[in-house]
Design a protein around this motif. Structure first.
Motif, PDB file in Angstrom:
ATOM      1  N   SER A 126       2.949 -11.316   5.741  1.00 26.89           N
ATOM      2  CA  SER A 126       3.518 -12.480   6.408  1.00 26.89           C
ATOM      3  C   SER A 126       3.685 -13.639   5.451  1.00 26.89           C
ATOM      4  CB  SER A 126       2.627 -12.911   7.579  1.00 26.89           C
ATOM      5  OG  SER A 126       3.172 -14.038   8.238  1.00 26.89           O
ATOM      6  N   SER A 127       4.666 -14.474   5.781  1.00 26.89           N
ATOM      7  CA  SER A 127       4.860 -15.744   5.077  1.00 26.89           C
ATOM      8  C   SER A 127       4.258 -16.894   5.870  1.00 26.89           C
ATOM      9  CB  SER A 127       6.359 -15.998   4.867  1.00 26.89           C
ATOM     10  OG  SER A 127       7.022 -16.121   6.114  1.00 26.89           O
TER      11      SER A 127
ATOM     12  N   ARG B 148      -5.067  -7.502   9.726  1.00 30.77           N
ATOM     13  CA  ARG B 148      -5.109  -8.594  10.689  1.00 30.77           C
ATOM     14  C   ARG B 148      -5.211  -8.031  12.095  1.00 30.77           C
ATOM     15  NH1 ARG B 148      -6.478 -12.243   7.051  1.00 30.77           N
ATOM     16  NH2 ARG B 148      -4.810 -12.875   5.626  1.00 30.77           N
ATOM     17  N   ALA B 149      -5.830  -8.809  12.994  1.00 34.42           N
ATOM     18  CA  ALA B 149      -6.077  -8.323  14.353  1.00 34.42           C
ATOM     19  C   ALA B 149      -5.187  -8.967  15.406  1.00 34.42           C
ATOM     20  CB  ALA B 149      -7.545  -8.553  14.731  1.00 34.42           C
ATOM     21  N   TRP B 150      -4.479 -10.032  15.053  1.00 29.58           N
ATOM     22  CA  TRP B 150      -3.636 -10.716  16.036  1.00 29.58           C
ATOM     23  C   TRP B 150      -2.557 -11.530  15.343  1.00 29.58           C
ATOM     24  CZ3 TRP B 150      -4.006 -15.891  15.033  1.00 29.58           C
ATOM     25  CH2 TRP B 150      -5.209 -16.361  14.480  1.00 29.58           C
ATOM     26  N   VAL B 151      -1.527 -11.870  16.128  1.00 25.44           N
ATOM     27  CA  VAL B 151      -0.448 -12.737  15.658  1.00 25.44           C
ATOM     28  C   VAL B 151      -0.176 -13.763  16.747  1.00 25.44           C
ATOM     29  CG1 VAL B 151       1.936 -12.902  14.859  1.00 25.44           C
ATOM     30  CG2 VAL B 151       0.589 -10.836  14.358  1.00 25.44           C
ATOM     31  N   LEU B 152      -0.216 -15.039  16.382  1.00 28.65           N
ATOM     32  CA  LEU B 152       0.075 -16.137  17.302  1.00 28.65           C
ATOM     33  C   LEU B 152       1.336 -16.858  16.842  1.00 28.65           C
ATOM     34  CD1 LEU B 152      -0.865 -18.023  19.682  1.00 28.65           C
ATOM     35  CD2 LEU B 152      -1.967 -19.422  17.919  1.00 28.65           C
TER      36      LEU B 152
ATOM     37  N   ILE C 263       9.955 -14.372  13.234  1.00 26.98           N
ATOM     38  CA  ILE C 263      10.160 -12.955  13.532  1.00 26.98           C
ATOM     39  C   ILE C 263       8.844 -12.216  13.364  1.00 26.98           C
ATOM     40  CG2 ILE C 263      11.346 -10.840  12.826  1.00 26.98           C
ATOM     41  CD1 ILE C 263      13.565 -12.696  11.672  1.00 26.98           C
ATOM     42  N   VAL C 264       8.496 -11.421  14.367  1.00 32.56           N
ATOM     43  CA  VAL C 264       7.329 -10.540  14.296  1.00 32.56           C
ATOM     44  C   VAL C 264       7.809  -9.117  14.549  1.00 32.56           C
ATOM     45  CG1 VAL C 264       5.060  -9.974  15.239  1.00 32.56           C
ATOM     46  CG2 VAL C 264       5.808 -12.372  15.119  1.00 32.56           C
ATOM     47  N   VAL C 265       7.418  -8.206  13.663  1.00 32.38           N
ATOM     48  CA  VAL C 265       7.843  -6.816  13.741  1.00 32.38           C
ATOM     49  C   VAL C 265       6.614  -5.913  13.741  1.00 32.38           C
ATOM     50  CG1 VAL C 265       9.200  -4.989  12.638  1.00 32.38           C
ATOM     51  CG2 VAL C 265       9.943  -7.367  12.452  1.00 32.38           C
TER      52      VAL C 265
ATOM     53  N   VAL D 127       8.143 -14.914   8.853  1.00 31.65           N
ATOM     54  CA  VAL D 127       8.208 -13.514   9.278  1.00 31.65           C
ATOM     55  C   VAL D 127       6.833 -12.884   9.160  1.00 31.65           C
ATOM     56  CG1 VAL D 127       8.849 -12.711   6.976  1.00 31.65           C
ATOM     57  CG2 VAL D 127       9.453 -11.326   8.962  1.00 31.65           C
ATOM     58  N   CYS D 128       6.566 -11.928  10.029  1.00 29.38           N
ATOM     59  CA  CYS D 128       5.350 -11.122   9.960  1.00 29.38           C
ATOM     60  C   CYS D 128       5.718  -9.691  10.302  1.00 29.38           C
ATOM     61  CB  CYS D 128       4.297 -11.655  10.934  1.00 29.38           C
ATOM     62  SG  CYS D 128       2.786 -10.634  11.003  1.00 29.38           S
ATOM     63  N   VAL D 129       5.387  -8.769   9.416  1.00 30.61           N
ATOM     64  CA  VAL D 129       5.608  -7.339   9.658  1.00 30.61           C
ATOM     65  C   VAL D 129       4.250  -6.663   9.722  1.00 30.61           C
ATOM     66  CG1 VAL D 129       6.607  -5.195   8.808  1.00 30.61           C
ATOM     67  CG2 VAL D 129       7.853  -7.357   8.497  1.00 30.61           C
ATOM     68  N   ALA D 130       4.005  -5.962  10.826  1.00 36.97           N
ATOM     69  CA  ALA D 130       2.746  -5.245  11.025  1.00 36.97           C
ATOM     70  C   ALA D 130       3.004  -3.744  10.963  1.00 36.97           C
ATOM     71  CB  ALA D 130       2.133  -5.618  12.372  1.00 36.97           C
ATOM     72  N   ALA D 131       2.164  -3.040  10.227  1.00 37.66           N
ATOM     73  CA  ALA D 131       2.247  -1.586  10.130  1.00 37.66           C
ATOM     74  C   ALA D 131       0.841  -1.020  10.266  1.00 37.66           C
ATOM     75  CB  ALA D 131       2.864  -1.169   8.797  1.00 37.66           C
TER      76      ALA D 131
END
Length: 239
Positions: free
Chosen positions: A45-46, A56-60, A151-153, A194-198
């Motif tokens: 993430s930026s 990471r465990a969460w995105v706000l 953007i969250v992916v 942006v945040c990309v989670a995999a």
């Protein structure tokens, strides 16, 4: 710190299924989106809070008031996350746009949620004069209203570090494509994030080395982001 109150949860479960939260801050009713996938996720993430590459465990994604003046945004976001019950390390993004008007899309297992404020927009490679007080036609003039595209992916597969970075590039390219397709003469806003989670790598599971727009998962990510951003853009952007 005022409490963030989630409404009742409805609808089918999704991989990327953020809760819609509300709070009252400085007399204004504000919204937030909180996704809590739990352990087993690596994110790139930026964002101002929890940026970089890590588990990471969460995105706000929190809406803040127009004319936001706090100088501790990371601390502010961390406090909002704690008030909502988020635990462990996470990612925090903020915007003055109404995040309740978000766009979401899925494509072949890739899922994206986008929020979009585009009042302050322009081209990334703007003339140097835009940063020095001059105002050629390419610059935004006058008071700066809020504008941020967040953007969250989420991808259900593991990506290498290089592929995570590649995924950010792909998501950004898809965002720009969506803006142009909506008739906006810009590449974004100065504060886009942006945040990309995999999935975190597991024994015996494949770790994908590529996430460009012609790779299997990069192509899916791009289509999901493109549709999510188009859906999130204010109505004026489609006129």
């Amino acid at each position: 710190m005022p409490a963030l109150l989630p409404p009742p949860r409805t609808g089918a479960a999704r991989l990327l299924d953020p809760e819609h939260l509300t709070r009252v801050e400085d007399g204004e009713r504000l919204h937030a989106l909180l996704w809590r996938p739990g352990p087993g996720w690596r994110m790139v993430s930026s964002a101002v809070l929890g940026g970089g590459i890590a588990e990471r465990a969460w995105v706000l994604n929190a809406q803040v008031a127009h004319g936001y003046r706090r100088t501790d945004p990371a601390r502010h976001l961390a406090g909002l996350a704690r008030a909502a019950g988020a635990r462990g390390p996470g990612v925090g993004l903020m915007t003055a746009a109404d995040v309740s008007a978000h766009g979401r899309a899925r494509d072949g297992g890739a899922e994206a949620v986008a929020t979009a404020g585009v009042s302050v927009r322009g081209w990334a490679a703007a003339p140097q004069q835009c940063a020095t007080g001059a105002a050629p036609p390419q610059c935004t003039t006058g008071p700066a209203p809020p504008g941020t595209v967040n953007i969250v992916v989420a991808l259900p597969v593991a990506l290498s570090d290089a592929a995570l970075v590649n995924a950010v590039m792909t998501a950004t390219e898809a965002k720009v494509q969506a803006l142009l397709d909506a008739g906006l003469d810009c590449s974004g806003t100065p504060t886009d994030a942006v945040c990309v989670a995999a999935r975190a790598p597991r024994d015996g599971a494949d770790v994908h080395a590529f996430a460009g727009p012609r790779s299997e998962w990069g192509a899916r990510l791009a289509r999901a982001v493109h549709r999510a951003v188009r859906a999130a853009l204010p109505a004026v952007a489609h006129s």
